[in-house]
Design a protein around this motif. Sequence first.
Motif, mmCIF file in Angstrom:
data_model
loop_
_atom_site.group_PDB
_atom_site.id
_atom_site.type_symbol
_atom_site.label_atom_id
_atom_site.label_comp_id
_atom_site.label_asym_id
_atom_site.label_seq_id
_atom_site.Cartn_x
_atom_site.Cartn_y
_atom_site.Cartn_z
ATOM 1 N N LEU A 85 0.806 -1.219 0.000
ATOM 2 C CA LEU A 85 0.000 0.000 0.000
ATOM 3 C C LEU A 85 0.842 1.273 0.000
ATOM 4 N N SER A 86 2.159 1.128 -0.123
ATOM 5 C CA SER A 86 3.042 2.301 -0.096
ATOM 6 C C SER A 86 4.257 2.037 -0.972
ATOM 7 N N SER A 87 4.986 3.089 -1.258
ATOM 8 C CA SER A 87 6.227 2.952 -2.037
ATOM 9 C C SER A 87 7.212 2.034 -1.327
ATOM 10 N N LEU A 88 7.293 2.165 -0.015
ATOM 11 C CA LEU A 88 8.188 1.307 0.760
ATOM 12 C C LEU A 88 7.772 -0.152 0.639
ATOM 13 N N ASP A 89 6.495 -0.435 0.870
ATOM 14 C CA ASP A 89 6.033 -1.822 0.782
ATOM 15 C C ASP A 89 6.110 -2.370 -0.639
ATOM 16 N N ASN A 90 5.936 -1.526 -1.656
ATOM 17 C CA ASN A 90 6.122 -1.988 -3.041
ATOM 18 C C ASN A 90 7.480 -2.670 -3.164
ATOM 19 N N GLN A 91 8.499 -2.005 -2.646
ATOM 20 C CA GLN A 91 9.862 -2.516 -2.813
ATOM 21 C C GLN A 91 10.159 -3.689 -1.883
ATOM 22 N N ILE A 92 9.648 -3.643 -0.659
ATOM 23 C CA ILE A 92 9.849 -4.768 0.266
ATOM 24 C C ILE A 92 9.233 -6.034 -0.325
ATOM 25 N N MET A 93 8.006 -5.912 -0.804
ATOM 26 C CA MET A 93 7.301 -7.100 -1.303
ATOM 27 C C MET A 93 7.824 -7.557 -2.660
ATOM 28 N N ALA A 94 8.271 -6.623 -3.479
ATOM 29 C CA ALA A 94 8.895 -7.025 -4.749
ATOM 30 C C ALA A 94 10.192 -7.785 -4.470
ATOM 31 N N LYS A 95 10.964 -7.311 -3.507
ATOM 32 C CA LYS A 95 12.204 -8.021 -3.159
ATOM 33 C C LYS A 95 11.897 -9.414 -2.611
ATOM 34 N N GLN A 96 10.849 -9.540 -1.797
ATOM 35 C CA GLN A 96 10.462 -10.865 -1.299
ATOM 36 C C GLN A 96 10.111 -11.795 -2.458
ATOM 37 N N LEU A 97 9.379 -11.278 -3.440
ATOM 38 C CA LEU A 97 9.018 -12.086 -4.608
ATOM 39 C C LEU A 97 10.286 -12.518 -5.352
ATOM 40 N N ILE A 98 11.199 -11.587 -5.566
ATOM 41 C CA ILE A 98 12.457 -11.882 -6.262
ATOM 42 C C ILE A 98 13.245 -12.947 -5.502
ATOM 43 N N ASP A 99 13.357 -12.772 -4.189
ATOM 44 C CA ASP A 99 14.090 -13.746 -3.365
ATOM 45 C C ASP A 99 13.400 -15.114 -3.393
ATOM 46 N N ASN A 100 12.074 -15.121 -3.258
ATOM 47 C CA ASN A 100 11.325 -16.389 -3.251
ATOM 48 C C ASN A 100 11.442 -17.141 -4.573
ATOM 49 N N GLY A 102 14.084 -16.982 -6.429
ATOM 50 C CA GLY A 102 15.494 -17.327 -6.612
ATOM 51 C C GLY A 102 16.169 -16.562 -7.735
ATOM 52 N N TRP A 103 15.596 -15.436 -8.130
ATOM 53 C CA TRP A 103 16.201 -14.643 -9.191
ATOM 54 C C TRP A 103 17.418 -13.918 -8.631
ATOM 55 N N LYS A 104 18.511 -13.996 -9.332
ATOM 56 C CA LYS A 104 19.757 -13.379 -8.872
ATOM 57 C C LYS A 104 19.993 -11.999 -9.487
ATOM 58 N N GLU A 105 19.280 -11.712 -10.546
ATOM 59 C CA GLU A 105 19.423 -10.432 -11.246
ATOM 60 C C GLU A 105 18.973 -9.276 -10.359
ATOM 61 N N LEU A 106 19.787 -8.227 -10.266
ATOM 62 C CA LEU A 106 19.392 -7.020 -9.558
ATOM 63 C C LEU A 106 18.334 -6.303 -10.398
ATOM 64 N N PRO A 107 17.207 -5.942 -9.805
ATOM 65 C CA PRO A 107 16.164 -5.307 -10.621
ATOM 66 C C PRO A 107 16.485 -3.857 -10.930
ATOM 67 N N LYS A 108 15.781 -3.348 -11.906
ATOM 68 C CA LYS A 108 15.701 -1.908 -12.134
ATOM 69 C C LYS A 108 14.262 -1.527 -11.810
ATOM 70 N N VAL A 109 14.101 -0.318 -11.279
ATOM 71 C CA VAL A 109 12.799 0.112 -10.795
ATOM 72 C C VAL A 109 12.365 1.373 -11.535
ATOM 73 N N PHE A 110 11.149 1.354 -12.037
ATOM 74 C CA PHE A 110 10.577 2.550 -12.658
ATOM 75 C C PHE A 110 10.001 3.441 -11.577
ATOM 76 N N ALA A 111 10.063 4.753 -11.803
ATOM 77 C CA ALA A 111 9.507 5.689 -10.821
ATOM 78 C C ALA A 111 9.126 7.000 -11.486
ATOM 79 N N GLU A 112 7.995 7.517 -11.072
ATOM 80 C CA GLU A 112 7.625 8.881 -11.450
ATOM 81 C C GLU A 112 8.755 9.772 -10.928
ATOM 82 N N TRP A 113 9.197 10.742 -11.715
ATOM 83 C CA TRP A 113 10.473 11.416 -11.454
ATOM 84 C C TRP A 113 10.581 12.079 -10.090
#
Length: 190
Positions: A85-100, A102-113
């Motif tokens: 529900l927040s920018s912080l949780d977007n990234q926390i939960m996306a990282k959990q998905l990535i870790d779960n 097993g993706w090793k690639e560092l993501p790039k993140v889009f953001a309104e400027w």
Amino acid sequence: MIVRIVPGYELPVNILTDELYAKYLSAVRNELDKSGGGDIKLIFCGGNTDKEPPYVRTEAEEMARLWKMKFDMKGVQVWVERESLSSLDNQIMAKQLIDNQGWKELPKVFAEWTRVTRLAVICNRLYGKEVEIIPVDLYSEEQLIDLKLMQEKEQAQIQRCLWALENDNNLGIYRKFIVDSLEIIRKAKP
């Protein structure tokens, strides 16, 4: 493998006709076109911030729906993170998905400027490495009511996010504040 995170930023009444979301996802598509293709994991993030009754839509599901209708491309696997529900949780939960996954690639993140610095601070803290934030121009400086006020708001948001990341108790308080704020907005809406 290419991993991209696309955080939501509130829900319009109709995402299929919303010019800003079309511009946002068009920028995502353009960046993916330049990436050379391959195995692309595209994570749409955002929970139920719906301000229109019956309050059931999520940012991530709505972005995925718009993506599939107007921007879909071969080689892209769409993932939907629908709890944050927040920018912080977007990234926390996306990282959990990535870790779960097993993706090793560092993501790039889009953001309104206007949110680039905040997301850079959050992501760099979460990953322990510098994460590339891809700015998307949705608003010009002239469209913002007060650029200085926006910058002050972003600095305050960064401090709140860093505080929330200090420990689980702080994160729980931060999340409760976000939920409570959303409820107040929903009740105040005519």
